[in-house]
Motif scaffolding. Structure first.
Motif, mmCIF file in Angstrom:
data_model
loop_
_atom_site.group_PDB
_atom_site.id
_atom_site.type_symbol
_atom_site.label_atom_id
_atom_site.label_comp_id
_atom_site.label_asym_id
_atom_site.label_seq_id
_atom_site.Cartn_x
_atom_site.Cartn_y
_atom_site.Cartn_z
ATOM 1 N N SER A 120 0.828 -1.199 0.000
ATOM 2 C CA SER A 120 0.000 0.000 0.000
ATOM 3 C C SER A 120 0.871 1.261 0.000
ATOM 4 C CB SER A 120 -0.990 -0.005 1.164
ATOM 5 O OG SER A 120 -0.319 -0.296 2.374
ATOM 6 N N TRP A 121 2.018 1.231 0.669
ATOM 7 C CA TRP A 121 2.929 2.374 0.592
ATOM 8 C C TRP A 121 3.473 2.545 -0.835
ATOM 9 C CZ3 TRP A 121 2.955 6.249 3.715
ATOM 10 C CH2 TRP A 121 2.682 6.092 5.079
ATOM 11 N N HIS A 122 3.743 1.404 -1.463
ATOM 12 C CA HIS A 122 4.219 1.491 -2.853
ATOM 13 C C HIS A 122 3.143 2.103 -3.763
ATOM 14 C CE1 HIS A 122 6.365 0.581 -6.500
ATOM 15 N NE2 HIS A 122 5.291 -0.046 -6.965
ATOM 16 N N LEU A 123 1.906 1.630 -3.556
ATOM 17 C CA LEU A 123 0.792 2.164 -4.340
ATOM 18 C C LEU A 123 0.657 3.673 -4.096
ATOM 19 C CD1 LEU A 123 -1.568 1.663 -6.211
ATOM 20 C CD2 LEU A 123 -2.939 0.988 -4.233
ATOM 21 N N LEU A 124 0.853 4.066 -2.857
ATOM 22 C CA LEU A 124 0.772 5.488 -2.534
ATOM 23 C C LEU A 124 1.849 6.279 -3.288
ATOM 24 C CD1 LEU A 124 -0.460 7.754 -0.847
ATOM 25 C CD2 LEU A 124 1.246 7.253 0.923
ATOM 26 N N GLY A 125 3.053 5.697 -3.349
ATOM 27 C CA GLY A 125 4.146 6.350 -4.085
ATOM 28 C C GLY A 125 3.761 6.576 -5.540
ATOM 29 N N VAL A 161 1.942 10.112 -10.037
ATOM 30 C CA VAL A 161 0.966 10.422 -11.084
ATOM 31 C C VAL A 161 0.322 11.785 -10.801
ATOM 32 C CG1 VAL A 161 -1.255 9.750 -12.065
ATOM 33 C CG2 VAL A 161 0.507 8.031 -11.682
ATOM 34 N N LEU A 162 0.017 12.017 -9.548
ATOM 35 C CA LEU A 162 -0.584 13.291 -9.155
ATOM 36 C C LEU A 162 0.365 14.450 -9.452
ATOM 37 C CD1 LEU A 162 -2.817 14.877 -7.697
ATOM 38 C CD2 LEU A 162 -1.671 14.364 -5.550
ATOM 39 N N ASP A 163 1.613 14.258 -9.071
ATOM 40 C CA ASP A 163 2.629 15.286 -9.310
ATOM 41 C C ASP A 163 2.760 15.596 -10.794
ATOM 42 O OD1 ASP A 163 3.487 16.176 -6.945
ATOM 43 O OD2 ASP A 163 5.451 15.202 -6.976
ATOM 44 N N LEU A 164 2.890 14.518 -11.577
ATOM 45 C CA LEU A 164 3.066 14.677 -13.024
ATOM 46 C C LEU A 164 1.891 15.404 -13.635
ATOM 47 C CD1 LEU A 164 4.569 11.442 -14.547
ATOM 48 C CD2 LEU A 164 5.396 13.788 -14.756
ATOM 49 N N SER A 165 0.701 14.987 -13.241
ATOM 50 C CA SER A 165 -0.480 15.597 -13.862
ATOM 51 C C SER A 165 -0.552 17.073 -13.489
ATOM 52 C CB SER A 165 -1.747 14.865 -13.448
ATOM 53 O OG SER A 165 -1.984 15.058 -12.074
ATOM 54 N N LYS A 166 -0.139 17.407 -12.276
ATOM 55 C CA LYS A 166 -0.146 18.812 -11.892
ATOM 56 C C LYS A 166 0.887 19.601 -12.700
ATOM 57 C CE LYS A 166 -2.121 18.966 -7.297
ATOM 58 N NZ LYS A 166 -1.892 19.236 -5.872
ATOM 59 N N ILE A 167 2.065 19.005 -12.854
ATOM 60 C CA ILE A 167 3.116 19.688 -13.612
ATOM 61 C C ILE A 167 2.681 19.872 -15.057
ATOM 62 C CG2 ILE A 167 5.442 19.440 -14.562
ATOM 63 C CD1 ILE A 167 6.218 18.149 -11.877
ATOM 64 N N GLU A 168 2.128 18.792 -15.640
ATOM 65 C CA GLU A 168 1.759 18.867 -17.057
ATOM 66 C C GLU A 168 0.561 19.780 -17.267
ATOM 67 O OE1 GLU A 168 1.515 14.820 -18.394
ATOM 68 O OE2 GLU A 168 3.668 14.789 -18.820
ATOM 69 N N ARG A 187 11.141 -5.656 -12.258
ATOM 70 C CA ARG A 187 10.379 -6.571 -11.415
ATOM 71 C C ARG A 187 10.979 -6.624 -10.023
ATOM 72 N NH1 ARG A 187 9.655 -9.207 -16.197
ATOM 73 N NH2 ARG A 187 11.546 -10.436 -16.007
ATOM 74 N N LYS A 188 12.299 -6.650 -10.019
ATOM 75 C CA LYS A 188 12.977 -6.789 -8.740
ATOM 76 C C LYS A 188 12.777 -5.548 -7.865
ATOM 77 C CE LYS A 188 17.497 -7.737 -6.750
ATOM 78 N NZ LYS A 188 18.917 -7.928 -7.070
ATOM 79 N N HIS A 189 12.842 -4.373 -8.510
ATOM 80 C CA HIS A 189 12.826 -3.155 -7.705
ATOM 81 C C HIS A 189 11.487 -2.433 -7.702
ATOM 82 C CE1 HIS A 189 17.064 -3.456 -6.891
ATOM 83 N NE2 HIS A 189 17.241 -3.756 -8.161
ATOM 84 N N ALA A 190 10.535 -2.982 -8.464
ATOM 85 C CA ALA A 190 9.171 -2.456 -8.410
ATOM 86 C C ALA A 190 9.116 -0.942 -8.567
ATOM 87 C CB ALA A 190 8.513 -2.875 -7.098
ATOM 88 N N GLY A 191 9.793 -0.435 -9.573
ATOM 89 C CA GLY A 191 9.722 1.007 -9.841
ATOM 90 C C GLY A 191 8.419 1.348 -10.528
ATOM 91 N N THR A 192 8.129 2.620 -10.579
ATOM 92 C CA THR A 192 6.882 3.040 -11.210
ATOM 93 C C THR A 192 7.071 3.334 -12.683
ATOM 94 O OG1 THR A 192 7.356 5.347 -10.733
ATOM 95 C CG2 THR A 192 6.099 4.113 -9.090
ATOM 96 N N ILE A 230 -0.699 17.641 8.901
ATOM 97 C CA ILE A 230 -0.334 16.221 8.821
ATOM 98 C C ILE A 230 -0.896 15.671 7.509
ATOM 99 C CG2 ILE A 230 -0.604 13.917 9.832
ATOM 100 C CD1 ILE A 230 -0.862 15.273 12.573
ATOM 101 N N GLU A 231 -0.003 15.026 6.741
ATOM 102 C CA GLU A 231 -0.416 14.580 5.418
ATOM 103 C C GLU A 231 -1.134 13.238 5.489
ATOM 104 O OE1 GLU A 231 1.724 13.331 1.303
ATOM 105 O OE2 GLU A 231 2.711 14.917 2.456
ATOM 106 N N LYS A 232 -2.186 13.107 4.699
ATOM 107 C CA LYS A 232 -2.879 11.825 4.520
ATOM 108 C C LYS A 232 -2.230 11.090 3.363
ATOM 109 C CE LYS A 232 -7.696 12.687 5.808
ATOM 110 N NZ LYS A 232 -9.012 12.927 5.187
ATOM 111 N N PRO A 233 -2.172 9.789 3.286
ATOM 112 C CA PRO A 233 -2.663 8.898 4.349
ATOM 113 C C PRO A 233 -1.777 9.004 5.585
ATOM 114 C CG PRO A 233 -2.277 7.728 2.271
ATOM 115 C CD PRO A 233 -1.658 9.064 2.134
#
Lengths: 522, 127
Positions: free
Chosen positions: A339-344, A349-356, A471-476, B102-105
């Motif tokens: 879930s932390w990876h998914l958050l990353g 994606v959020l950052d990129l879309s804001k920049i673009e 695969r090994k490092h699960a980059g985005t 404090i940032e979510k999550p």
């Protein structure tokens, strides 16, 4: 003037008559009934080349080129009393010349014929001039008829007064058919295919010929086919009784016009195609903006359930609700990491879309680069420790940047984070140097390096080079692309150098001062 | 042990935050909309406010501005808890009168410590 004496003309008539005869510019000759010359004035002497004494008493016949003509004149006088007409004279030197003669029988007060008299004038010169004029006229007529242009004269009522042969052939009429006909309805259609009223145009040409000195309009042949003619128009006034005319000289430009229209059509089509392109460009840009806004809001929505997943997984792992066995701890640990990876991913994606979408505000402040590098390396220490990687901060103390610290940290964290992630053994180093108004920051690692063919697309989205590594490092697959975008936002550029198998060096060139755009574009 | 006002519309988040903070012995009061928050805030003294920024009616920034106008809230820490994660959002929250951010999550491992950092030491909870 002296007082007029009514008797004096009679008294002085002999002298007066002599003066008249002597002074006359016209030849005056008188004969007796037998046509022997009795009077031969000085003008006659000049014209014929004889002295009066030579011809007085001699027959007048010798003054004519053809004596028979003399008889013809005498017969005329006998019949009509006078003779008027051209005669051919012969001079003393044998040369002939044409004279215009007025001859009559002379009568005494009792009405008896006493002889003949004639007054004449040499008209050879006049004849020559007339002939020259006639020849000249003929030549001009030839010129007009032979011209490869339409030559037209038409009057204020719009009727054709003249159309040269070329014009007759061009329009398909004979002179007899077309002269006197109105131009509109014959060689001029009532209106152009463009809709212009040609009847009105013809009237306007007569009113303001200077405005139509050069004019193009549509014309019509006898068979009804339409042609384009380029005309030069000029008002002429040859005979006030006949009124003013327009002299129009025209050339067929139908082919030219067709090409011109085709070009116009093409250029219109081009303009249309261009505007369609511009439009679709605008649509694409709008779609792009919408996409970015959509991704931003989707990313936000995605984070809300993640809040619960990460939160409650964490609570369970803290064993706040109760104890867990080892297997439960291991599996919940996987849920947490994922879930932390998914958050990353979502954050990138959020950052990129804001920049673009151009929706990123920069908050520049003074940044001591070495301190920032320390923070970044400290954050990466937990990941480096298990492999015994050495993390070095070689940034000199003195480098200060005026830039957005959050974004700058993000860039270094990305580059150094990648280096730590891919380097199995050895070290990761952050170094920098300042020159003029710019700063060069480098992240150097002793990792596997990057194959040369992959270098150019490293900063493109979803281009992580080695699928096995991925695969090994699960980059985005977005990290370096995002890094490049942020660096560009900060006014710099990023590049990579690597020899496969011998590590990689990422170089960021940044201006010491980041310029903040004055206005956002979204 | 502190009296904490949580302004949050998502039930799961309410449960998560309440569970974490109540486990430490704090007392939670819940406002599910901005409009609910104001009357609730008037009633009694709180030690801390946790403010979600994205709310269905009046947003958290506006609620913060209104709370700051109440004399009883002049010095109460108001901590924004939100998934807006851009630097500008932090700035906007501070400008509206928030004490912190404090940032979510939220990270359950650190959340309690993050919250208690805004409380005087005597009010920190215990497990």
């Amino acid at each position: 003037m002296e007082p007029h004496d009514p008797l004096s003309p009679l008294e002085n008539s002999g002298q007066l008559l002599l003066d008249v005869l002597r002074s006359s510019l016209d030849v005056i000759i008188a004969t007796d009934l037998h046509r022997n010359i009795r009077l031969f004035n000085p003008a006659a002497e000049t014209s014929f080349g004889y002295a009066a004494e030579e011809v007085l008493g001699a027959p007048v016949d010798q003054l004519y080129a053809d004596p028979a003509e003399m008889h013809h004149i005498i017969d005329g006088i006998a019949r009509e009393g006078t003779y008027t007409g051209e005669v051919l004279n012969r001079a003393r030197d044998g040369s002939t010349f044409t004279s215009f003669l007025s001859a009559a029988a002379m009568r005494d007060p009792q009405g008896r014929t006493t002889g003949y008299m004639g007054v004449s004038r040499d008209i050879t010169e006049m004849h020559r001039a007339e002939a020259a004029l006639a020849r000249s006229e003929l030549r001009y007529r030839d010129l007009v008829d032979a011209a490869n242009s339409i030559i037209l004269r038409w009057d204020a009522q719009g009727r054709i007064r003249f159309l040269n042969e070329f014009g007759q052939r061009f329009f398909g009429y004979t002179a007899a058919e077309i002269i006197g006909q109105p131009v509109v309805g014959t060689i001029v259609p009532p209106s152009e295919t463009t809709g212009r009223d040609l009847g009105a145009l013809m009237e306007d040409i007569h009113l303001h010929p200077e405005r139509y000195a050069n004019n193009e309009n549509q014309n019509m042949r006898r068979d009804g086919s339409l042609v384009w003619v380029s005309w030069t128009n000029k008002r002429i006034l040859w005979d006030p009784a006949e009124g003013p005319e327009i002299l129009s000289i025209g050339n067929d430009i139908t082919r030219l016009k067709e090409v011109e229209f085709a070009l116009q059509e093409k250029s219109l089509q081009l303009a249309e195609a261009n505007s369609v392109l511009l439009n679709s460009n605008e649509v694409l840009r709008a779609a792009d903006r919408m996409k970015s806004v959509f991704i931003a809001s989707i990313s936000h929505e995605l984070r809300t359930p993640l809040n619960s997943i990460i939160g409650f997984t964490g609570i369970l792992l803290q064993q706040l609700p109760g104890p867990l066995n080892l297997e439960q701890q291991k599996q919940l640990g996987i849920v947490r990491d994922s879930s932390w990876h998914l958050l990353g991913l979502i954050n990138e994606v959020l950052d990129l879309s804001k920049i673009e979408a151009g929706r990123v505000d920069l908050f520049p402040e003074d940044v001591v680069l070495r301190v920032l590098a320390d923070e970044v390396l400290a954050a990466l220490a937990p990941a480096a420790q298990p492999r015994g990687l050495a993390l070095h901060n070689d940034v000199p103390e003195g480098i200060r940047l005026y830039t957005d610290p959050t974004r700058m940290r993000q860039v270094l964290l990305n580059l150094a984070g990648n280096a730590v992630k891919f380097t199995e053994a050895g070290e990761v180093r952050i170094q920098a140097n300042q020159h003029a108004a710019a700063c060069k920051i480098q992240v150097v690692d002793t990792g596997p390096g990057i194959p040369e063919p992959d270098l150019p697309r490293l900063f493109q989205p979803f281009q992580q080079v080695d699928m096995a590594l991925t695969r090994k490092h699960a980059g985005t697959g977005l990290g370096l692309y995002l890094t490049r975008k942020i660096v560009e936002l900060l006014g710099g550029d990023v590049a990579v150098a690597s020899t496969y198998g011998h590590g990689a060096t990422f170089t960021v060139n940044l201006p010491l001062r980041t310029q903040v755009p004055s206005a956002r574009d979204a | 042990m502190a009296k904490i006002l949580l302004v949050e519309d998502n039930e799961n988040n309410i449960y998560l935050v309440s569970y974490l903070l109540e486990s430490r012995g704090h007392t939670l009061f819940i406002a599910r909309t901005g409009d609910d928050a104001l009357p609730l805030a008037a009633s009694s003294g709180y030690d801390l406010v946790l403010m979600d920024i994205q709310l269905p009616d009046v947003d958290g920034l506006e609620v913060t501005r209104r709370l700051r106008k109440l004399p009883s809230f002049a010095s109460v820490p108001i901590v924004a808890v939100t998934s807006f994660a851009m630097p500008g959002d932090r700035q906007a929250a501070l400008e509206a009168g928030c004490t912190g951010y404090i940032e979510k999550p939220i990270n359950p491992a650190t959340f309690v410590a993050q919250v208690e950092a805004f409380l005087p030491p005597r009010l920190s909870g215990t497990l």
